[in-house]
Design a protein around this motif. Sequence first.
Motif, PDB file in Angstrom:
ATOM      1  N   ARG A   1      36.433   1.607  42.628  1.00 38.25           N
ATOM      2  CA  ARG A   1      35.474   1.392  41.404  1.00 38.25           C
ATOM      3  C   ARG A   1      34.636   1.143  42.595  1.00 38.25           C
ATOM      4  NH1 ARG A   1      32.383  -1.812  37.371  1.00 38.25           N
ATOM      5  NH2 ARG A   1      32.482   0.040  35.179  1.00 38.25           N
TER       6      ARG A   1
ATOM      7  N   ILE B   1      24.738   4.893  36.445  1.00 37.24           N
ATOM      8  CA  ILE B   1      25.503   6.142  37.998  1.00 37.24           C
ATOM      9  C   ILE B   1      23.922   7.126  38.154  1.00 37.24           C
ATOM     10  CG2 ILE B   1      27.449   5.075  37.850  1.00 37.24           C
ATOM     11  CD1 ILE B   1      27.500   8.649  36.083  1.00 37.24           C
TER      12      ILE B   1
ATOM     13  N   ILE C   1      28.812   4.815  34.547  1.00 36.99           N
ATOM     14  CA  ILE C   1      30.039   4.174  34.507  1.00 36.99           C
ATOM     15  C   ILE C   1      30.617   2.768  33.569  1.00 36.99           C
ATOM     16  CG2 ILE C   1      29.601   2.561  36.505  1.00 36.99           C
ATOM     17  CD1 ILE C   1      32.333   3.441  37.806  1.00 36.99           C
TER      18      ILE C   1
ATOM     19  N   SER D   1      31.006   9.676  36.344  1.00 30.18           N
ATOM     20  CA  SER D   1      31.215   9.248  37.764  1.00 30.18           C
ATOM     21  C   SER D   1      32.481   9.502  38.795  1.00 30.18           C
ATOM     22  CB  SER D   1      31.327   7.337  37.600  1.00 30.18           C
ATOM     23  OG  SER D   1      32.427   6.619  36.761  1.00 30.18           O
TER      24      SER D   1
ATOM     25  N   TYR E   1      35.298   7.884  37.666  1.00 30.12           N
ATOM     26  CA  TYR E   1      36.138   7.069  37.865  1.00 30.12           C
ATOM     27  C   TYR E   1      37.732   6.563  37.074  1.00 30.12           C
ATOM     28  CZ  TYR E   1      37.919   1.582  36.935  1.00 30.12           C
ATOM     29  OH  TYR E   1      38.088   1.004  36.939  1.00 30.12           O
TER      30      TYR E   1
END
Length: 216
Positions: free
Chosen positions: A39, A59, A65, A93, A95
């Motif tokens: 991460r 972000i 995020i 992001s 993620y």
Amino acid sequence: MDSPDTLRHQGLRKRLVEGLRIKGIRDQRVLDAIAKVPRHLFMDSSFIQFAYKDQAFPIGAGQTISQPYTVAFQSMLLQLEPNEKVLEVGTGSGYQAAVLVEMGANVFTIERQRELYLKVQQLLPELGYHPKFFFGDGYKGLPTYGPFDKIIVTAGAPVIPDDLLQQLRIGGRMVIPLGPAEKQIMTVITRMGDDDFKKEVFGAFVFVPMLKGTEK
């Protein structure tokens, strides 16, 4: 990469995963994926020391995020099976997309902010994650690539976009935070038939708003 994945980072992720387990995340595949995805490499360097706290962080482009618990909770609600085709609305992001790829999903991800779209298109393949990237309006989804087994929306939607409902296969699940800007209710929509949808709710969350159109 400027900041490689060190044993310290891996240790911090392990601690994060134990915290998520305590908070009620029971899907071992979700926990394993979060234990693997670095991460800290999805965040601006100024926030790296916070990367494994269970918090959301900015972000750029007015986005965040998501908090790891939120990512884990949405991923758990999807009830993913290996190789399922998943539409993610709001790449952000990257993620959440990485977590889904790590879980074995075939991910199609759409982002309306060009800045984020370009950034993540470079970052994810560098980390070994290869979802299919699209720049566009999440409200419209990706009709030419549907139907999808699962759809995950990572922004707060004031209403359920009808285009997304139509892109869900019969038997498929959509996980969407639904409600006004101040607070949304995590909602799971299961498509039971052509015009038959079942709705379940799973508590309150706060997301950035889901916006129409695209940003250059």
